[in-house]
Write an enzyme that holds these catalytic residues in place. Structure first.
Site, PDB file in Angstrom:
ATOM      1  N   ASP A 119       1.213  -1.225  -0.221  1.00  0.00           N
ATOM      2  CA  ASP A 119       0.050   0.220   0.111  1.00  0.00           C
ATOM      3  C   ASP A 119       0.853   1.124   0.234  1.00  0.00           C
ATOM      4  OD1 ASP A 119      -2.054   1.078  -0.210  1.00  0.00           O
ATOM      5  OD2 ASP A 119      -2.691   1.395   2.047  1.00  0.00           O
ATOM      6  N   CYS A 132     -18.757  -3.188 -14.794  1.00  0.00           N
ATOM      7  CA  CYS A 132     -19.666  -2.498 -13.997  1.00  0.00           C
ATOM      8  C   CYS A 132     -20.830  -2.371 -15.390  1.00  0.00           C
ATOM      9  CB  CYS A 132     -18.631  -1.181 -14.207  1.00  0.00           C
ATOM     10  SG  CYS A 132     -18.174  -0.970 -12.426  1.00  0.00           S
ATOM     11  N   CYS A 191     -22.144   8.943  -3.691  1.00  0.00           N
ATOM     12  CA  CYS A 191     -21.742   9.244  -2.950  1.00  0.00           C
ATOM     13  C   CYS A 191     -22.126  11.396  -2.245  1.00  0.00           C
ATOM     14  CB  CYS A 191     -20.349   9.993  -4.276  1.00  0.00           C
ATOM     15  SG  CYS A 191     -19.116  10.719  -3.156  1.00  0.00           S
TER      16      CYS A 191
HETATM   17 FE1  SF4 Z   1     -19.294  -0.206 -11.126  1.00  0.00          FE
HETATM   18 FE2  SF4 Z   1     -20.329   1.824  -9.372  1.00  0.00          FE
HETATM   19 FE3  SF4 Z   1     -21.907  -0.387 -10.075  1.00  0.00          FE
HETATM   20 FE4  SF4 Z   1     -19.566  -1.208  -8.466  1.00  0.00          FE
HETATM   21  S1  SF4 Z   1     -21.076   0.510  -8.003  1.00  0.00           S
HETATM   22  S2  SF4 Z   1     -20.615  -1.730 -10.230  1.00  0.00           S
HETATM   23  S3  SF4 Z   1     -17.892  -0.245  -9.161  1.00  0.00           S
HETATM   24  S4  SF4 Z   1     -20.442   1.304 -11.680  1.00  0.00           S
HETATM   25 FE1  SF4 Z   2     -16.274   7.117  -2.303  1.00  0.00          FE
HETATM   26 FE2  SF4 Z   2     -17.829   8.979  -1.819  1.00  0.00          FE
HETATM   27 FE3  SF4 Z   2     -17.266   8.269  -0.111  1.00  0.00          FE
HETATM   28 FE4  SF4 Z   2     -15.205   9.144  -1.165  1.00  0.00          FE
HETATM   29  S1  SF4 Z   2     -16.926  10.120   0.226  1.00  0.00           S
HETATM   30  S2  SF4 Z   2     -15.880   6.926   0.380  1.00  0.00           S
HETATM   31  S3  SF4 Z   2     -15.775   8.698  -3.076  1.00  0.00           S
HETATM   32  S4  SF4 Z   2     -18.704   7.189  -1.539  1.00  0.00           S
END
Ligand code: SF4
Ligand code: SF4
Length: 382
Positions: free
Chosen positions: A137, A191, A201
């Site tokens: 990492d 995906c 997000c």
């Molecule tokens: Fe791909 Fe995001 Fe869907 Fe997972 S959630 S299959 S990473 S597009």
């Molecule tokens: Fe994923 Fe958004 Fe959470 Fe970052 S803030 S870990 S990109 S969902």
């Protein structure tokens, strides 16, 4: 007897499985295929203050520069999906959330031990001059690129490496070897038209599929960022106090993902959605005891308390006011400033009185700015 690279590779991959790695494959020692995307990402400043990622990008994207003897690379994945948070606690605003990867022992040590033993195995059973170097990492490598080339998975739109059986909850480690082994091929991506991670997000950190602006990501803001969290980002962080799993939790491939078996990665009780108010009062000794050999040490105590203040500010819970008032007297300006913000969010006469009193005594300019902003917030909502 002549050395058989194909047979040795097979035995090495079996040894990796015996070490507990759920995934293992071989990558060729060629420059990263995602090199240009990585250089663009660095150039656009999307790494924020993660200088270890931006230092010497040419070196990071070519294992042959990292160690010129590299002839092939064993890439291994260790599943850390050892538990599922209780859904009620997960969404309880009075409790804090740690990202799954951080709830057990420090994975660097766990994986380094496994790679060290694998190298010893390879030295014992490989050709006489075999040598290797391992990285986990934080090393100067683009592990996900190597892992994709070694056939461990594909790059998801959430920028994690995804595997049809293991999902994305796995760590990566790499063992560079000075012997050439037949490389594995990349696997196809799955995906499709899914956009769940982008849609879920909370901070809008994905500027495009496969492109993350770390400066907007809760993982970066709560772990990597050392100073104040930008004010406009704080309300978006919710109750995450170390990392964030949302874009992985919503991924369909994680719903059916296998469960990890290394007991050292299982969660410590103190890290399973702890109540926030007691966390804010944690002493130096309690921090050291609770997070000994834990990835959470990375934020240091002041960073974690900063995050706890933000989560309490987002909790809407007036019961947090007395603890935040005490945090206005904390020895760390970072904690005092975020406590002021949280009090401004929670509001009420006790919060207002405490912020005014602290403003009379505070000498740090940045904390004074936070106190003044909190007062404006308190005045606008009273
Ligand atoms: Fe791909 Fe995001 Fe869907 Fe997972 S959630 S299959 S990473 S597009
Ligand atoms: Fe994923 Fe958004 Fe959470 Fe970052 S803030 S870990 S990109 S969902």
């Amino acid at each position: 007897m002549e050395w058989d690279a194909t047979e040795f590779k097979q035995r090495l991959l079996e040894a990796a499985k015996r070490e507990g790695f759920e995934l293992a494959g071989i990558a060729a020692a060629t420059p990263a295929e995602t090199r240009q995307a990585y250089l663009d990402w660095v150039r656009d400043g999307r790494a924020g203050e993660m200088h270890y990622l931006t230092r010497d990008p040419e070196r990071r994207s070519d294992p042959g520069i990292v160690w010129p003897e590299t002839a092939s690379i064993l890439v291994a994945g260790l599943n850390y999906h050892t538990w599922e948070p209780d859904p009620a606690e997960r969404h309880d605003p009075s409790r804090g959330q740690f990202a799954r990867y951080a709830v057990g022992e420090d994975y660097h040590e766990v994986i380094a031990g496994k790679l060290r033993r694998l190298r010893a195995w390879a030295v014992q059973w490989g050709p006489r001059d075999l040598a290797g170097r391992y990285y986990v990492d934080t090393g100067p490598l683009l592990e996900r690129d190597l892992a994709a080339r070694a056939g461990l998975g594909w790059f998801g739109k959430n920028t994690c490496l995804l595997n049809t059986r293991q999902g994305s909850y796995f760590f990566l480690g790499a063992l560079l070897l000075n012997v050439e082994l037949p490389p594995d091929g990349a696997v196809s991506a799955h995906c499709g038209t899914c956009t769940r991670c982008q849609d879920a997000c909370p901070t809008g950190a994905f500027v495009a599929p496969y492109v993350l602006d770390a400066r907007r990501c809760i993982s970066y803001l709560t772990i990597e960022l050392r100073g104040p969290i930008p004010r406009e980002m704080r309300p978006l962080i919710g109750n995450w106090i170390f990392g964030c799993d949302i874009c992985q939790e919503v991924c369909p491939w994680n719903r059916k993902a296998a469960v990890g078996s290394d007991p050292r990665l299982a969660p410590r009780d103190a890290l399973k959605a702890p109540e926030l108010i007691p966390l804010l009062e944690m002493t130096v000794e309690q921090f050291q005891e609770t997070f000994r050999r834990s990835p959470v040490k990375r934020t240091k105590r002041q960073g974690l308390l900063r995050n706890v203040c933000v989560a309490l500010g987002n909790s809407g819970d007036p019961a947090a006011v007395p603890a935040l008032v005490r945090a206005l007297e904390h020895e760390e300006p970072l904690v005092r400033g975020h406590a002021a913000w949280a009090l401004g969010r929670l509001g009420g006469p006790a919060a207002g009185d405490a912020v005014r009193r602290r403003l009379d005594a505070e000498e740090e300019d940045w904390v004074r700015e936070e106190l003044e902003a909190a007062l404006r917030e308190l005045c606008s909502t009273s």
